[in-house]
Write a protein that holds these residues in place. Structure first.
Motif, short mmCIF file in Angstrom:
data_model
loop_
_atom_site.label_atom_id
_atom_site.label_comp_id
_atom_site.label_asym_id
_atom_site.label_seq_id
_atom_site.Cartn_x
_atom_site.Cartn_y
_atom_site.Cartn_z
N MET A 81 1.50 4.14 -3.08
CA MET A 81 0.92 5.44 -2.78
C MET A 81 1.79 6.58 -3.33
O MET A 81 3.01 6.57 -3.14
N LEU A 132 0.83 10.66 0.33
CA LEU A 132 1.34 10.19 1.62
C LEU A 132 1.71 11.38 2.51
O LEU A 132 1.43 11.38 3.72
N VAL A 149 0.84 -1.21 0.00
CA VAL A 149 0.00 0.00 0.00
C VAL A 149 0.87 1.25 0.00
O VAL A 149 0.64 2.20 -0.76
N THR A 150 1.88 1.25 0.85
CA THR A 150 2.76 2.42 0.95
C THR A 150 3.56 2.64 -0.32
O THR A 150 3.71 3.76 -0.79
#
Length: 315
Positions: free
Chosen positions: A142, A147, A138-139
């Motif tokens: 992103m 973020l 997910v990070t």
């Protein structure tokens, strides 16, 4: 080692010359002259032609390129017309702040990603491994600006722990001491890097755990802690050496977005403003720095790998 360095440095110089020619050519096609931006949109043709002649923009492309390279070899990156300042001076004022942001984010990423990847490899396919993997995906997927906005909303607005704006000090040592303002920018740039590094580290550690010398170490009766510290970590970290060297220019690109969101007075924000103002020489210098860091990072990674792994011979 000396002959290897000479060959690699020579190759790097040739590559950088080729990259500089290509970048200069592309910018020249898109933006052949800053005369209109300097003189204004109402300037007549005669005035524009006179300005181009005075500043050498009416010369053939190859002559302009050779003139720029000659200036570059003498440490002159050109003149930023919209900033009304020499590009070299602009970079000297800001490079240390960008270097601090990049170095701290890279250091944090390595310190977190290496043990995290090893933990995932040891506990592979467990709940903890699956949770970390999901968060990493997910990070990593992103966008950096999104973020950054999430971190600002959570840690600066909803829970005002840190500042929503980066430090505005011009002195890099003052910036280092302002952790209240620099935590979110560093964290933003680190999280995406941690997500990528941890995946590489997990894969490398899992591959290392299947090697015969790990099985032999366990068969000799070594404790699991000794197996990890003496045999696993060093060998599993070898791919990270190359990855770190190649990540430096990527962090330079990431810092552009991070510095813009947090209004941090570094090279990234300078490039963003120059892009909006179509400041030719700043764009060219920043792009060349990114290319140089890519070549230098690759060279440093290769040299560091030969030091870290005695099995690799330069011959």
């Amino acid at each position: 080692m000396i002959s290897y360095l000479i060959r690699r440095i020579g190759t790097s110089i040739i590559i950088l010359i080729g990259i500089s020619f290509f970048i200069f050519f592309l910018l020249h096609i898109i933006y052949p002259s800053p005369a209109i931006d300097v003189l204004g949109s109402r300037a007549n043709t005669a005035l524009i032609d006179a300005w181009n002649k005075e500043h050498g923009f009416d010369d053939p492309f190859i002559v302009q390129y050779l003139h720029y390279m000659n200036q570059l070899l003498h440490g002159n990156l050109g003149y930023a017309y919209k900033f009304n300042q020499n590009v070299t001076t602009l970079f000297q004022e800001r490079w240390a702040r960008s270097a601090y942001l990049t170095f701290m984010s890279l250091l944090l990423a390595v310190l977190v990603a290496v043990p995290l990847g090893i933990f995932q490899a040891i506990r592979r396919n467990t709940v903890g491994d699956n949770v970390v993997t999901s968060l990493a995906f997910v990070t990593y997927a992103m966008p950096v600006f999104f973020l950054a906005l999430i971190l600002i909303q959570v840690f600066a607005l909803s829970f005002p722990v840190f500042n929503f704006e980066a430090s505005q000090d011009t002195n890099v040592f003052a910036v280092m001491g302002d952790w209240h303002s620099m935590t979110l920018p560093i964290l933003t740039l680190s999280l995406v890097t941690i997500a990528g590094f941890s995946r590489y580290m997990r894969s490398s550690a899992m591959d290392t755990l299947t090697q015969d010398y790990i099985k032999a170490a366990r068969a000799k009766g070594l404790t699991e802690r000794m197996v990890l510290t003496r045999h696993l970590i060093r060998n599993a970290c070898l791919p990270m050496v190359t990855l770190i060297g190649l990540t430096i220019p990527a962090l330079l690109a990431g810092s552009l977005i991070t510095e813009t969101v947090f209004n941090y007075q570094g090279l990234g924000l300078l490039f963003y403003n120059a892009l909006n103002n179509a400041d030719y020489n700043v764009l060219l210098a920043y792009t060349l720095i990114g290319a140089s860091l890519t070549v230098i990072g690759n060279l440093v990674a290769d040299l560091a790998l030969t030091v870290a792994d005695p099995r690799i011979r330069l011959a």
